[in-house]
Write a protein that holds these residues in place. Sequence first.
Motif, mmCIF file in Angstrom:
data_model
loop_
_atom_site.group_PDB
_atom_site.id
_atom_site.type_symbol
_atom_site.label_atom_id
_atom_site.label_comp_id
_atom_site.label_asym_id
_atom_site.label_seq_id
_atom_site.Cartn_x
_atom_site.Cartn_y
_atom_site.Cartn_z
ATOM 1 N N ASN A 141 0.933 -1.245 0.282
ATOM 2 C CA ASN A 141 0.129 -0.401 -0.141
ATOM 3 C C ASN A 141 0.953 1.212 0.284
ATOM 4 O O ASN A 141 0.413 2.035 -0.046
ATOM 5 N N ASN A 142 1.823 1.149 -0.747
ATOM 6 C CA ASN A 142 3.107 2.125 -0.483
ATOM 7 C C ASN A 142 4.077 2.316 -1.870
ATOM 8 O O ASN A 142 4.361 2.380 -2.710
ATOM 9 N N TYR A 143 2.786 2.943 -2.395
ATOM 10 C CA TYR A 143 2.999 3.269 -4.198
ATOM 11 C C TYR A 143 4.503 4.613 -4.510
ATOM 12 O O TYR A 143 4.871 4.514 -5.505
ATOM 13 N N LYS A 144 4.778 4.753 -2.625
ATOM 14 C CA LYS A 144 6.307 5.749 -3.408
ATOM 15 C C LYS A 144 7.305 4.747 -2.908
ATOM 16 O O LYS A 144 8.534 5.529 -3.304
ATOM 17 N N LEU A 145 7.958 3.837 -3.202
ATOM 18 C CA LEU A 145 8.200 1.875 -2.389
ATOM 19 C C LEU A 145 8.038 1.665 -3.612
ATOM 20 O O LEU A 145 7.311 0.763 -3.675
ATOM 21 N N SER A 146 9.740 1.923 -4.315
ATOM 22 C CA SER A 146 9.409 0.942 -5.990
ATOM 23 C C SER A 146 9.384 0.052 -5.090
ATOM 24 O O SER A 146 10.275 -0.569 -4.127
ATOM 25 N N ILE A 147 9.638 -1.167 -6.551
ATOM 26 C CA ILE A 147 9.954 -2.804 -6.383
ATOM 27 C C ILE A 147 10.511 -3.403 -6.940
ATOM 28 O O ILE A 147 11.760 -2.498 -7.900
ATOM 29 N N PRO A 148 11.566 -3.858 -6.510
ATOM 30 C CA PRO A 148 12.394 -4.481 -7.233
ATOM 31 C C PRO A 148 12.482 -5.312 -8.860
ATOM 32 O O PRO A 148 11.486 -5.396 -8.481
ATOM 33 N N ARG A 149 12.819 -5.186 -10.001
ATOM 34 C CA ARG A 149 12.336 -5.906 -10.941
ATOM 35 C C ARG A 149 12.751 -6.913 -10.885
ATOM 36 O O ARG A 149 13.726 -7.214 -11.934
ATOM 37 N N LEU A 150 12.261 -8.286 -10.952
ATOM 38 C CA LEU A 150 12.169 -9.372 -10.211
ATOM 39 C C LEU A 150 11.144 -9.898 -11.575
ATOM 40 O O LEU A 150 10.611 -10.067 -12.066
ATOM 41 N N GLN A 151 12.386 -11.091 -12.059
ATOM 42 C CA GLN A 151 12.182 -12.086 -13.527
ATOM 43 C C GLN A 151 10.888 -12.972 -12.753
ATOM 44 O O GLN A 151 10.775 -13.645 -11.828
ATOM 45 N N ASN A 152 9.586 -12.452 -13.496
ATOM 46 C CA ASN A 152 8.326 -13.584 -13.481
ATOM 47 C C ASN A 152 7.573 -13.237 -12.501
ATOM 48 O O ASN A 152 6.674 -13.688 -12.226
ATOM 49 N N LEU A 153 8.059 -12.012 -11.798
ATOM 50 C CA LEU A 153 6.675 -10.905 -10.969
ATOM 51 C C LEU A 153 5.598 -11.121 -12.072
ATOM 52 O O LEU A 153 6.103 -10.679 -12.631
ATOM 53 N N SER A 154 4.432 -12.046 -11.716
ATOM 54 C CA SER A 154 3.345 -11.516 -12.512
ATOM 55 C C SER A 154 1.932 -10.461 -12.058
ATOM 56 O O SER A 154 1.859 -10.743 -12.790
#
Length: 350
Positions: A141-154
């Motif tokens: 619920n935190n759109y300010k914190l980017s997420i890692p670019r994870l392979q196969n994240l669906s």
Amino acid sequence: MKLLKYPRLVQDQILNYTVYSDLFLLSLLSKKMKNLIKSYQVTRFKNVTSIVYDSYIMDHPLVHIGCRPFSILKFSEYEDIENVQYQLNISGKTIDFQSSDKYYCPVALFHPHERELVIESFHNHFLDFFGTSVEYQWKTNNYKLSIPRLQNLSGIRMEVPHTFEDSKNVDNFFSSCPVLKSIDIDFWADESLSPESESRLYQAESIRTTQFDQNAPAVLRNFQGRQAFLMCFSCDVSDLIEFVNRCKSGEAFQNLEYLTIRIYLEEITRDETLNAIGVRHIDATRKPPTHTVPKAYIDNAFKPNTDPIISHSYVVRESDNRVASVLIQGKTLSFGVWDKTEEEFLRIVD
């Protein structure tokens, strides 16, 4: 810093492990141990349909098995270096661990600048251990914190709070992600989701939204994927009519298989809407076929298919003569596209 000393485990001991976190921790010890666990836990791991990085109430995710209440890993920043209990090599990176009485699973530690690298290292281990047939999802619920670019994240599951004031921030969040298989978003703010058709929100294969502002969901105009599950506070009949007419003309939604929209405020005027979109009817004495398709994103192993649509009303797409079943029940409109021409569709009517 002390290194973990591993006891020699025999096959019978492996079989006695019934907690996923224990099995996962054992899989980290060595490639031989990982292969041994996989070979003796084939049935157990066949039931794993998704791995979820859950950061709803925290910045750093708790990892758990999707439809099961089993946490297998927690990520955390260093608070006290003395609490480090052991180290393991994960996908080529040495990572410190401690145990947790709160989460009942191992806790992987990192310095702030290493956050994405540590998460990626574990993700590579998940891919090696569970394979690519498992869905990998991120919840936040935190759109300010980017997420890692994870392979196969669906998929991404996001909740945008009442305090949110700028829908562009959500667009910026998704623009930093690859195009996803599934987006699931609760939009509690007073503003609408992005009206821009280029937004990556609308490029996912599957989208589920809950929206409480007074405007019609922009998904009804901009969606480019296969399946949409919409819940909204308000939506004019004219917006529903426009959606169906654009489908019929072939102007938009060429990839659409299934869409359902539920309106909280009031019921949909059934006859007015059906007449306005020019539906065709199956004779009332005949039984219409049931439209259901496999979900593009399965969040529940016990419900792998979309809810069935059984309707005597249908429309035909002008560009290729494909049929779509249309069902209006109370506050819900369901729309299911068949991979059949009208002639082929009518042949399967009982």
